[in-house]
Design an enzyme around this catalytic site. Structure first.
Site, PDB file in Angstrom:
ATOM      1  N   SER A 250     -17.091 -54.812  23.436  1.00 32.80           N
ATOM      2  CA  SER A 250     -17.097 -54.493  24.862  1.00 32.80           C
ATOM      3  C   SER A 250     -17.904 -53.222  25.047  1.00 32.80           C
ATOM      4  O   SER A 250     -18.998 -53.123  24.505  1.00 32.80           O
ATOM      5  CB  SER A 250     -15.664 -54.361  25.372  1.00 32.80           C
ATOM      6  OG  SER A 250     -15.656 -54.182  26.772  1.00 32.80           O
TER       7      SER A 250
ATOM      8  N   HIS B 159     -17.857 -58.451  26.694  1.00 28.51           N
ATOM      9  CA  HIS B 159     -17.431 -58.453  28.086  1.00 28.51           C
ATOM     10  C   HIS B 159     -18.633 -58.170  28.988  1.00 28.51           C
ATOM     11  O   HIS B 159     -19.334 -57.171  28.804  1.00 28.51           O
ATOM     12  CB  HIS B 159     -16.360 -57.389  28.320  1.00 28.51           C
ATOM     13  CG  HIS B 159     -15.096 -57.672  27.584  1.00 28.51           C
ATOM     14  ND1 HIS B 159     -14.047 -56.776  27.521  1.00 28.51           N
ATOM     15  CD2 HIS B 159     -14.678 -58.755  26.885  1.00 28.51           C
ATOM     16  CE1 HIS B 159     -13.063 -57.290  26.813  1.00 28.51           C
ATOM     17  NE2 HIS B 159     -13.432 -58.499  26.406  1.00 28.51           N
TER      18      HIS B 159
ATOM     19  N   ASP C 166      -8.274 -56.699  23.759  1.00 31.45           N
ATOM     20  CA  ASP C 166      -8.794 -58.051  23.575  1.00 31.45           C
ATOM     21  C   ASP C 166      -9.228 -58.241  22.121  1.00 31.45           C
ATOM     22  O   ASP C 166      -9.929 -57.399  21.558  1.00 31.45           O
ATOM     23  CB  ASP C 166      -9.980 -58.280  24.514  1.00 31.45           C
ATOM     24  CG  ASP C 166     -10.398 -59.740  24.558  1.00 31.45           C
ATOM     25  OD1 ASP C 166      -9.613 -60.593  24.103  1.00 31.45           O
ATOM     26  OD2 ASP C 166     -11.498 -60.024  25.065  1.00 31.45           O
TER      27      ASP C 166
END
Length: 849
Positions: free
Chosen positions: A30, A57, A148
């Protein structure tokens, strides 16, 4: 999720559906992840045969340039994935914006993201490759915020795959790596470049694929020293634990204390008792939940029910939970035992012996206080029967359940076992032990069991050498039944350990003052002493002419220069000494069999020119192509099998042969200068490349900003959803208060008005802007002069006040004052005023109807 999108089916594919895919690597990142991804692929060969899937992401409306950026760092094929795309080896697949990505039967399945929910695309990918590829799945977590990937990486690990996390200190954002590491399911914690090297090694040698890197001799010695210090402070012998398994937790502590290696960390432990305690806690404390692996306990419960039904009258049912950690499994077994007796309509005659080597864990377990998260797999019925809720986030075991459990400190491989046990559980602890310790532990568990007693191990554990003493009743969940009660001729762990450690005793005898001191370091010190006897003054250089070691007072021949430090010898010499030695190094590299002796080389020492003889020689390794230079200052010691070439630095008036030698050295010095110029030219080219890369980094930064924007987008979406819910609740309350004909007044603990209904203005002279003022500032129409005192009494005692009073208009009203509760605390009071006449009129109207 869009209903028109296909729903992923993570069923196992048949072998013929994946003919060319050997391994699949899922990469999650991310914020800050782009730089880590670039570093990884720049070091990764293009022909590993692996398939790479990158999930980063992204903002939903952002057109990613990831394919263009990665193309600068690798020549592998890069594909922007679409639904139905087939997996191929040596290919990088990128997640499309606003999509979730999963793998099914050798192709990709994409689904729309539900922006009203928290997005976990990395978890979804990892879970799918774990189910499809099992031990051929690799999971990599790089820089990013949030958690995540932490759930999915556990799935990959438990299905036999290999997992990686970026060293948090090397990540721009360490949230995702840290959350992955805390799962205890990360097998390698490395930098992105080292992750690439490890993946390449697994691709080249899949038969050597293991969950941990092999340890060096020095690392093994360091771990044993740490074990010795732990044993000294906490009286627990960790030598039976697998060094490779313990090394992962040690590595985390080493990085957290910014130590450079096991040696420095061991020295820290000698003086920092708090760090020893922290390490001890990390090694022994496990994270668990009630009824974790629900199917396993369902299988065990059915067999416990049968055992309980076979008990003799008044016979106690005994359960031993070895390695109970924070107590969840022990209480789980107690619940199952109580339910087994309840099925027979009998009061529970049950005892659960919960043991662990860590006293702190036992203290926490005995308190019986747990978070709501740990009750994830506990049914509502069991929650109401076995727990008492003490707050919104905490539950306590009921005293009726707690009395069946005895917590005790016990070392499974050293302390004697219990007896007359009907069921013993020892889950996910044997995997940390070496085979001798495993055998000793299994022997203790076998000894404790009654005939036909049950033993439950972890999903990757077996009875090993004692397999013949047990019958397997559930191979999936490792449940075994004891076959016979014959004593086993098994050597104790102390006997096995004595044999194992015998060769190390000589090291301890030679090092009495510091037992278990690293033998490698001591050997280096001995080498230094030995070299000091035979080398008075000299230098050792590597192939790049960097100084590796300084013997004696050779440092006086070197000059300190300003600016950035360099270990290159020629940058620490000045004038003729620099040129002469540079040429000698070039000549010795060409003629490796000769020793170059240079007479009268001028060095500037303490402001004076000192002529010194210098000897240069190349030392070649017998097992590798590498070599080092050895430079000796002063008269050399020449061995009989070495060819010596003597050169004298020329001076005015010297003979012709000296001039010729000087000319030869001038040519060689010129060669050395050319090499230095070539090096400078390479540095200039490198600088130019860096300027070009800076422009590319601007594009990469744009990609990073969109990744960060995705993080903010997710947080904003969640906050917006919460705000909408709060607005709806507020509107409901406003409508309720405005529609009711009951006068209601809310005050805080200091009797300041917080809110009131329109009906309350009939009894108090209130307007909207009076909110926040003290109730004592207003008069009321009720015949109750001590109203404020009554409210204070309710606040202090918590008891309701109810009384029928009259008003100045002659009406009769029912006054009710109750405390305003916030959780378990009183935060104010609520005053309700009900017109009795209106209530009676309504009742009469209803009667007439």
């Amino acid at each position: 999720m869009n209903n028109t999108d296909p729903i992923p089916d993570f069923s196992l594919p048949t072998l013929d559906t994946l003919p060319t895919i050997s391994s699949v690597v899922g990469i999650g990142a991310s914020a800050g992840g782009l730089k880590a991804i670039e570093d990884l692929f720049s070091k990764l060969p293009v022909n590993t045969g692996m398939t790479f899937i990158v999930v980063q992401h992204l903002s939903p409306d952002f057109k990613s340039l990831m394919d263009e950026i990665l193309a600068r760092f690798t020549t592998m094929r890069i594909v922007n994935t679409e639904n139905g795309t087939t997996l191929d080896p040596n290919t990088i697949y990128l997640i499309p914006p606003n999509k979730n990505l999963a793998v099914e039967d050798g192709h990709f399945v994409t689904t729309d993201m539900d922006r009203d929910q928290i997005q976990r695309p990395v978890d979804l990918l990892f879970q799918s490759i774990a189910k499809c590829f099992g031990s051929n799945a690799f999971a990599v977590i790089l820089s990013g915020t949030g958690s995540d990937g932490a759930i999915g990486i556990r799935d990959v690990y438990e299905n036999g795959g290999i997992t990686y996390a970026q060293i948090p200190e090397t990540a721009q954002f360490d949230g995702m790596p840290k959350n992955a590491i805390t799962t205890e399911c990360v097998t390698h914690i490395l930098s992105p470049a080292d992750i690439a090297l490890s993946l390449s090694e697994h691709a080249n040698h899949p038969e050597n694929r293991t969950t941990v890197d092999p340890l060096t001799t020095e690392e093994l010695s360091g771990i044993r020293l740490v074990f010795s210090l732990l044993s000294e402070r906490h009286s627990i012998d960790f030598s039976g634990y697998k060094e490779s398994t313990v090394a992962r937790r040690l590595d985390r502590r080493i990085h957290s204390r910014n130590c450079k290696g096991i040696q420095q960390y061991a020295e820290l432990l000698r003086t920092d008792k708090a760090e020893i305690d922290a390490l001890y806690h990390d090694l022994l404390i496990g994270v668990t939940k009630f009824f974790r692996d629900t199917e396993a306990f369902f299988s065990l419960q059915a067999r416990i029910n049968r055992l309980v039904s076979q008990l003799a009258p008044d016979e106690e049912f005994r359960i031993w939970v070895a390695g109970c950690a924070s107590g969840e499994e022990a209480y789980t077994m107690a619940m199952i035992g109580v339910e087994a007796f309840a099925r027979r309509g009998l009061p529970p005659n049950l005892k659960v012996l919960a043991t662990d080597a860590h006293q702190g864990a036992l203290d926490r377990a005995s308190r019986g206080l747990f978070s709501a998260e740990s009750l994830e797999f506990v049914s509502r019925q069991r929650q109401s029967q076995f727990f008492t809720q003490v707050s919104k986030t905490q539950y306590r075991i009921t005293p009726e359940t707690r009395r069946h459990i005895v917590f005790a400190k016990h070392n499974l491989i050293e302390d004697p076992p219990f007896t007359k046990i009907h069921v013993v559980t020892c889950r996910n602890m044997l995997i940390y032990f070496k085979p001798p310790a495993q055998n000793a532990a299994i022997a203790s568990l076998h000894f404790s069991l009654e005939k036909d007693g049950l033993m439950m191990l972890g999903s990757s554990e077996t009875p090993a050498k004692l397999q013949d003493e047990f019958e397997t009743v559930d191979n999936t969940w490792r449940i075994y039944r004891k076959l016979r009660s014959l004593p086993l001729a098994i050597k104790s762990y102390e006997q096995l350990r004595a044999v194992e450690q015998a060769p190390r005793r000589l090291v301890n005898i030679l090092n009495r003052d510091q037992p278990e001191q690293l033998s490698f370091t001591g050997l280096l010190e001995a080498y230094d002493l030995l070299l000091g006897e035979f080398v008075d003054c000299g230098l050792l250089l590597d192939e790049q002419r960097n100084v590796l070691h300084v013997f004696g007072d050779a440092s006086r021949y070197l000059q300190n220069t300003s600016g950035r430090f360099s270990g290159n010898l020629l940058r620490m010499l000045e004038g003729e000494a620099r040129t002469t030695l540079g040429a000698a190094l070039v000549r010795s590299a060409r003629d490796v069999q000769s020793k170059i002796v240079i007479r009268n080389v001028p060095f500037e020492i303490a402001g004076e020119i000192v002529d010194t003889d210098v000897t240069v020689r190349v030392l070649h390794s017998t097992v590798a192509a590498a070599f080092v230079w050895f430079i000796e200052f002063g008269s050399p010691i020449t061995s009989s099998d070495t060819v010596e070439t003597e050169v004298r630095v020329s001076r005015p008036g010297d003979q012709y042969d000296a001039l010729e030698a000087e000319l030869t050295f001038a040519k060689e010095s010129l060669s050395a200068s050319i090499e230095e110029l070539e090096t400078s030219n390479e540095e200039l080219q490198s600088t130019n490349e860096e300027l070009i890369a800076s422009n590319e980094e601007l594009q990469s930064t744009n990609q990073e900003l969109h990744s960060v924007n995705e993080e903010l987008y997710s947080v904003n979406a969640e906050n917006h959803r919460k705000i909408t819910e709060l607005q709806e609740v507020t509107e409901d309350i406003e409508n309720l208060l405005s529609s009711t004909d009951i006068g209601t007044l809310f005050v805080d603990e200091n009797l300041f008005i917080r809110r009131f209904t329109p009906a309350a203005t009939r009894y108090f002279n209130l307007v909207d802007h009076d909110i926040g003022r003290s109730l004592s500032s207003f008069t009321h129409t009720m015949d109750l002069p001590d109203l404020n005192d009554r409210i204070h009494s309710v606040l202090n005692t918590g008891k309701n006040f109810v009384r029928e009073v009259s008003t100045d208009q002659g009406d009769r009203v029912m006054l009710r004052v109750v405390p305003y509760m916030s959780g378990a605390e009183r935060k104010g009071a609520i005053v309700n005023i009900l017109d009795i006449r209106t209530l009676r009129d309504d009742a009469d109207s209803d009667g007439q109807c």
